[in-house]
Design a protein around this motif. Structure first.
Motif, PDB file in Angstrom:
ATOM      1  N   ASP A  65      38.721  26.546 -27.267  1.00  0.00           N
ATOM      2  CA  ASP A  65      37.427  25.870 -27.115  1.00  0.00           C
ATOM      3  C   ASP A  65      37.313  24.674 -28.067  1.00  0.00           C
ATOM      4  N   ARG A  66      37.742  24.860 -29.314  1.00  0.00           N
ATOM      5  CA  ARG A  66      37.687  23.761 -30.290  1.00  0.00           C
ATOM      6  C   ARG A  66      38.625  22.634 -29.854  1.00  0.00           C
ATOM      7  N   ASP A  67      39.827  22.989 -29.386  1.00  0.00           N
ATOM      8  CA  ASP A  67      40.775  21.956 -28.936  1.00  0.00           C
ATOM      9  C   ASP A  67      40.199  21.160 -27.761  1.00  0.00           C
ATOM     10  N   ALA A  68      39.527  21.838 -26.838  1.00  0.00           N
ATOM     11  CA  ALA A  68      38.904  21.154 -25.700  1.00  0.00           C
ATOM     12  C   ALA A  68      37.828  20.181 -26.188  1.00  0.00           C
ATOM     13  N   HIS A  69      37.076  20.576 -27.233  1.00  0.00           N
ATOM     14  CA  HIS A  69      36.056  19.686 -27.787  1.00  0.00           C
ATOM     15  C   HIS A  69      36.717  18.492 -28.480  1.00  0.00           C
ATOM     16  N   VAL A  71      39.494  16.935 -27.792  1.00  0.00           N
ATOM     17  CA  VAL A  71      40.042  15.928 -26.870  1.00  0.00           C
ATOM     18  C   VAL A  71      38.951  15.230 -26.064  1.00  0.00           C
ATOM     19  N   SER A  72      37.725  15.717 -26.153  1.00  0.00           N
ATOM     20  CA  SER A  72      36.602  15.135 -25.401  1.00  0.00           C
ATOM     21  C   SER A  72      36.144  13.819 -26.023  1.00  0.00           C
ATOM     22  N   ALA A  73      35.181  13.177 -25.364  1.00  0.00           N
ATOM     23  CA  ALA A  73      34.626  11.906 -25.851  1.00  0.00           C
ATOM     24  C   ALA A  73      33.940  12.051 -27.211  1.00  0.00           C
ATOM     25  N   ASP A  74      33.558  13.273 -27.617  1.00  0.00           N
ATOM     26  CA  ASP A  74      32.952  13.486 -28.933  1.00  0.00           C
ATOM     27  C   ASP A  74      33.931  13.176 -30.078  1.00  0.00           C
ATOM     28  N   PHE A  75      35.231  13.363 -29.807  1.00  0.00           N
ATOM     29  CA  PHE A  75      36.235  13.163 -30.860  1.00  0.00           C
ATOM     30  C   PHE A  75      37.314  12.175 -30.406  1.00  0.00           C
ATOM     31  N   PHE A  76      38.477  12.650 -29.960  1.00  0.00           N
ATOM     32  CA  PHE A  76      39.606  11.771 -29.654  1.00  0.00           C
ATOM     33  C   PHE A  76      39.432  10.954 -28.376  1.00  0.00           C
ATOM     34  N   ASP A  77      38.611  11.418 -27.455  1.00  0.00           N
ATOM     35  CA  ASP A  77      38.369  10.678 -26.206  1.00  0.00           C
ATOM     36  C   ASP A  77      39.699  10.301 -25.544  1.00  0.00           C
ATOM     37  N   ILE A  78      40.494  11.340 -25.227  1.00  0.00           N
ATOM     38  CA  ILE A  78      41.858  11.098 -24.741  1.00  0.00           C
ATOM     39  C   ILE A  78      41.926  10.350 -23.414  1.00  0.00           C
ATOM     40  N   GLU A  79      40.857  10.387 -22.637  1.00  0.00           N
ATOM     41  CA  GLU A  79      40.877   9.654 -21.366  1.00  0.00           C
ATOM     42  C   GLU A  79      40.978   8.156 -21.611  1.00  0.00           C
TER      43      GLU A  79
END
Length: 177
Positions: A65-69, A71-79
């Motif tokens: 769950d933390r890893d999913a958060h 990679v999201s726009a809240d942190f790394f924004d991998i997209e």
């Protein structure tokens, strides 16, 4: 000795980080996919060319769950920002086998100069005759300076995630053919 090209040995290397959580503990994580381009005389890094790339989607904190958060726009924004990169610009010898390596760190589309303390750990041949070198690096960055500003206030005061992130690298590389 002239500069030699070195190929990263990812199976004997690591890119790790730690950050204060709830102002009471440190949470650690790693990145499982990364690469480097190193051209150096390992006994004198002052003329080295060093470039590093980390696949931010490969973050692993041992909590799905933390890893999913992360990679999201809240942190790394991998997209929009699938990689974190570092390119050395200045390398200063501080002691025998010790260096300050300053370069451009790009994270989440923001590029800033950062300095890492790098230690040449040694050089030798593996059982198959391949020449190997080892380095370690330590540094601290401010995640907010890179747009990683998500946080939550705690009832007791303070925040859930600290701003300072410690980065630690253990690098082994083989002489490139």
């Amino acid at each position: 000795m002239t500069k030699t090209k070195w190929a990263l040995d990812a199976s004997h290397s690591s890119v790790d980080f730690s950050v204060r959580h709830m102002m009471i503990a440190n949470v650690k994580g790693t990145f499982n996919k990364f690469d480097a381009t190193i051209e150096a005389n390992p006994t004198d890094l002052t003329t080295a060319s060093i470039e590093f790339s980390v696949d931010t989607a490969s973050v692993d904190t041992r909590n799905q769950d933390r890893d999913a958060h992360l990679v999201s726009a809240d942190f790394f924004d991998i997209e929009n920002h699938p990689a974190m990169t570092f390119k050395a610009t200045t390398i200063e010898k501080t002691d025998d086998g010790e260096y300050n390596v300053t370069g451009d760190l790009t994270l989440r589309g923001v590029t800033k100069p950062e300095t890492f303390a790098v230690t040449f750990e040694g050089q030798g041949k593996d059982p198959w005759g391949n020449e190997k070198v080892g380095f370690s690096a330590e540094g601290t960055i401010s995640r907010s300076e890179y747009g990683l500003v998500w946080n939550a206030a705690l009832e007791t005061g303070g925040v859930l995630v600290a701003d300072k992130v410690k980065i630690s690298l253990q690098i082994q590389a083989a002489k490139a053919e």
